[in-house]
Design a protein around this motif. Sequence first.
Motif, mmCIF file in Angstrom:
data_model
loop_
_atom_site.group_PDB
_atom_site.id
_atom_site.type_symbol
_atom_site.label_atom_id
_atom_site.label_comp_id
_atom_site.label_asym_id
_atom_site.label_seq_id
_atom_site.Cartn_x
_atom_site.Cartn_y
_atom_site.Cartn_z
ATOM 1 N N UNK A 146 55.303 -16.470 14.787
ATOM 2 C CA UNK A 146 56.476 -16.786 15.617
ATOM 3 C C UNK A 146 57.788 -16.305 15.002
ATOM 4 N N UNK A 147 57.699 -15.461 13.987
ATOM 5 C CA UNK A 147 58.914 -14.971 13.323
ATOM 6 C C UNK A 147 58.621 -13.608 12.703
ATOM 7 N N UNK A 148 59.682 -12.950 12.260
ATOM 8 C CA UNK A 148 59.546 -11.626 11.659
ATOM 9 C C UNK A 148 60.357 -11.547 10.376
ATOM 10 N N UNK A 149 59.816 -10.835 9.417
ATOM 11 C CA UNK A 149 60.575 -10.449 8.230
ATOM 12 C C UNK A 149 60.582 -8.924 8.182
ATOM 13 N N UNK A 150 61.471 -8.374 7.385
ATOM 14 C CA UNK A 150 61.619 -6.923 7.317
ATOM 15 C C UNK A 150 61.458 -6.441 5.883
ATOM 16 N N UNK A 151 60.750 -5.328 5.732
ATOM 17 C CA UNK A 151 60.533 -4.733 4.424
ATOM 18 C C UNK A 151 60.379 -3.231 4.613
ATOM 19 N N UNK A 188 65.940 4.654 6.524
ATOM 20 C CA UNK A 188 64.888 3.808 5.975
ATOM 21 C C UNK A 188 63.968 3.360 7.107
ATOM 22 N N UNK A 189 62.661 3.448 6.872
ATOM 23 C CA UNK A 189 61.692 2.930 7.834
ATOM 24 C C UNK A 189 61.480 1.458 7.504
ATOM 25 N N UNK A 190 61.956 0.589 8.391
ATOM 26 C CA UNK A 190 62.002 -0.839 8.137
ATOM 27 C C UNK A 190 60.879 -1.524 8.912
ATOM 28 N N UNK A 191 59.873 -1.964 8.173
ATOM 29 C CA UNK A 191 58.692 -2.544 8.824
ATOM 30 C C UNK A 191 58.911 -4.010 9.175
ATOM 31 N N UNK A 192 58.561 -4.362 10.399
ATOM 32 C CA UNK A 192 58.565 -5.741 10.867
ATOM 33 C C UNK A 192 57.239 -6.383 10.470
ATOM 34 N N UNK A 193 57.311 -7.560 9.874
ATOM 35 C CA UNK A 193 56.106 -8.255 9.417
ATOM 36 C C UNK A 193 56.056 -9.632 10.072
ATOM 37 N N UNK A 194 54.952 -9.941 10.733
ATOM 38 C CA UNK A 194 54.824 -11.223 11.412
ATOM 39 C C UNK A 194 54.684 -12.383 10.438
ATOM 40 N N UNK A 195 55.470 -13.442 10.661
ATOM 41 C CA UNK A 195 55.403 -14.660 9.853
ATOM 42 C C UNK A 195 54.953 -15.821 10.728
#
Length: 218
Positions: A150-155, A171-178
């Motif tokens: 239900x949330x996203x972090x970026x790396x 920069x290629x900024x990947x969304x990661x599901x949290x």
Amino acid sequence: MTKEEYKKKFDEDDAVGWLSMDEVTERLYPGQEPRNYGPNVRYILGGEDPLDGVSIFDSKKQQKHYHIVSYGMSNLYYDPESANSEFSGWGFEFTFRLAPFDGDKGDPLWVAALMQNLAKYVFDSKNWFEEYHFIPANGPIRLDTNTDITALAFIEDPEMGSIDTPNGKLQFLQMVGLTTKEYDLLAKNPKTTEAKKLLDKLKKGNPLLITDLTRKSS
């Protein structure tokens, strides 16, 4: 590169930034034709969606997954005025890695819609995303889905990284599901170091940080 050198090397028909991105994806996926999805009317011509395209690649690294890349947060086209720019457009493009989900019939087009919504937020608010930022999705990231994500972090995307383009750095900024629990922990202590600590923990069993909608809290 000076403005004059830029004009000598490229012409108005060159999608300068787009081609720079293609060099990265062609290195990762040689010979693979991505599936491209974009709005009927480009944003610059009055369309509502800021991204000119979203491309979906099939990856077998680590596990079978979709690798999804946005086109439009950076400066994609011929622009001599950007020859000396530090950053290309907003300085990043979104990426996302998704494990196949039974609820999707074909490509996960909801990810393209999610990326468009995030792009609209950036274009409208002028607030951009950076590595280790995190946000709630105000519900499941895939609407009407029974998932803890239900949330996203970026790396920074672990394979695509950052590149220097003729239009500036990208920069290629990947969304990661949290999960909700993971987001709540970060929200209570919203420091970059805490977000990094969580993502480093997730990386131990998932180096490419592939989002799995069936995952429970770590």
